[in-house]
Design a protein around this motif. Sequence first.
Motif, PDB file in Angstrom:
ATOM      1  N   GLY A 113       0.818  -1.219   0.000  1.00  0.00           N
ATOM      2  CA  GLY A 113       0.000   0.000   0.000  1.00  0.00           C
ATOM      3  C   GLY A 113       0.844   1.258   0.000  1.00  0.00           C
ATOM      4  O   GLY A 113       0.524   2.247  -0.678  1.00  0.00           O
ATOM      5  N   TRP A 114       1.941   1.215   0.731  1.00  0.00           N
ATOM      6  CA  TRP A 114       2.840   2.376   0.824  1.00  0.00           C
ATOM      7  C   TRP A 114       3.530   2.635  -0.518  1.00  0.00           C
ATOM      8  O   TRP A 114       3.628   3.785  -0.967  1.00  0.00           O
ATOM      9  CB  TRP A 114       3.861   2.115   1.936  1.00  0.00           C
ATOM     10  N   VAL A 115       4.002   1.569  -1.166  1.00  0.00           N
ATOM     11  CA  VAL A 115       4.665   1.718  -2.472  1.00  0.00           C
ATOM     12  C   VAL A 115       3.680   2.290  -3.503  1.00  0.00           C
ATOM     13  O   VAL A 115       4.038   3.148  -4.313  1.00  0.00           O
ATOM     14  CB  VAL A 115       5.262   0.364  -2.950  1.00  0.00           C
ATOM     15  N   GLU A 116       2.426   1.820  -3.436  1.00  0.00           N
ATOM     16  CA  GLU A 116       1.416   2.333  -4.371  1.00  0.00           C
ATOM     17  C   GLU A 116       1.203   3.841  -4.154  1.00  0.00           C
ATOM     18  O   GLU A 116       1.100   4.609  -5.123  1.00  0.00           O
ATOM     19  CB  GLU A 116       0.094   1.572  -4.187  1.00  0.00           C
ATOM     20  N   GLY A 117       1.159   4.247  -2.912  1.00  0.00           N
ATOM     21  CA  GLY A 117       1.004   5.672  -2.605  1.00  0.00           C
ATOM     22  C   GLY A 117       2.184   6.476  -3.125  1.00  0.00           C
ATOM     23  O   GLY A 117       2.019   7.565  -3.697  1.00  0.00           O
TER      24      GLY A 117
END
Lengths: 148, 308
Positions: B193-197
Amino acid sequence: MTKKGILFIFLLACMITLPMAMNAQCKQFAKNTCKAGLDPYQHDGNYHAALLIEGEEAELYKTFYSDREYRIGVCGANNLEKVEFKVVDTRNGKVLYDNSLNDYDWKWDFNLESSQQLKIMVKVPVPEANVDEPEEGCVAIMFGSRDD
Amino acid sequence: MNRKLLLSGRIFLLLFLMLGLILTGCNRGTKTEGEGSGDFEASGTLDTGSQEQLNTAKRIFYSLPSPLETAMLIKNAGARYNEELMNPVSNTSKYITSKSKALNLGIYSTDLSYASLFDQSQATLDYIGAAKEMADGLNILDAIDEETVNQLEEQINNRDAIIDIISETLMNSSSFLKENDLEGTASVVLVGGWVEGLYIATSLVNENELDDNKLVERIVDQKLSLDIMIALLESSPEDQDAQAVLEDVKALKIIFDKITIDQGEVTAVEDPETNVTTLKSESSMKITNRVFTELKTKVIEIRSSYIS
């Protein structure tokens, strides 16, 4: 099946289901008590909760961002007399908030001028009158935020 | 005959004791207001040595921005909505391994949050479906059930209600994984989720407009979470998926280390009227165009490997 077999299965089932039941109760406590109290701040969806025994401590590391308002909630089950928490600057250990100076309030509302990594230090103190029989209960650390 | 009776008696006693233990254990942490202490006497007390050990024991939690918080930060920084940046829901069938399912549960959760914060009704419905598929694939029971999807459909024009539902599903997934000793998987979901953000944010920035750009500030702020992320992944050394993802995070850290953040001392000032404290401090950051491009390229590379 023999009686010994029945007993073995019963013991095995107990070993498996007991911790699960306790954890499930911890989640319900976190959801019903702590998360509900974050309103009007929006819970971020993260779950940090554990069964702690009096005398036990916990630490949580998290980055908080500028231009947002936050509520930190540290909730302890009813059988724990009170839960202490401090918010500390991870760079130098400076205490920015100490709930023992605020009547052990379970929540703290704050905002930041610049983003910071902070540490939340939690302690379940041992009551002086009950040192031999420490209580165990769920402690949840939850966060809510909203636009500044 | 007597021996049989004795054996039955012992078994009965053992069963009785076990039942007592279960009932006592099940009461833990659920006492109602006003109950006194001492309910746990049947579960035994700790000796002095154990108590001393507990006094020095510490539980450590590392909290990463959740997919919902990540999306909120992006929107709060003035980002615009661009559906082309999201992982297409048609990709769900590609994810077979537990690692790819966990990463894409995080990725789709961020996309879901991003879409819902921009009131994109159809995308919100599509992405809750994609996230559900990943959660089901990881056997995360009831994190996103049919009732959740129905609730989302009913409340599709009520942004606050939708955000509440997303927050609830994230908490269900996170608590299920942690309660089932799958901390490593929970970490991988968060990193996804963090990488997508980070991918969405870096994609929305023009590399020649880094100064006075709120979105760039948010991207740079992620440097503050990197050591937390590394510590979190390192706390699951037995989890191969978490260890594989750790290498990606370390590769990003090498680039983030080229960014300078200067922070002054923090002073807490409480407003007596609102009881809200402001943490006052001065801060400045410096990121060059070259470092930003390097970061953006690396994020694209890592994200591509996650969604392919």
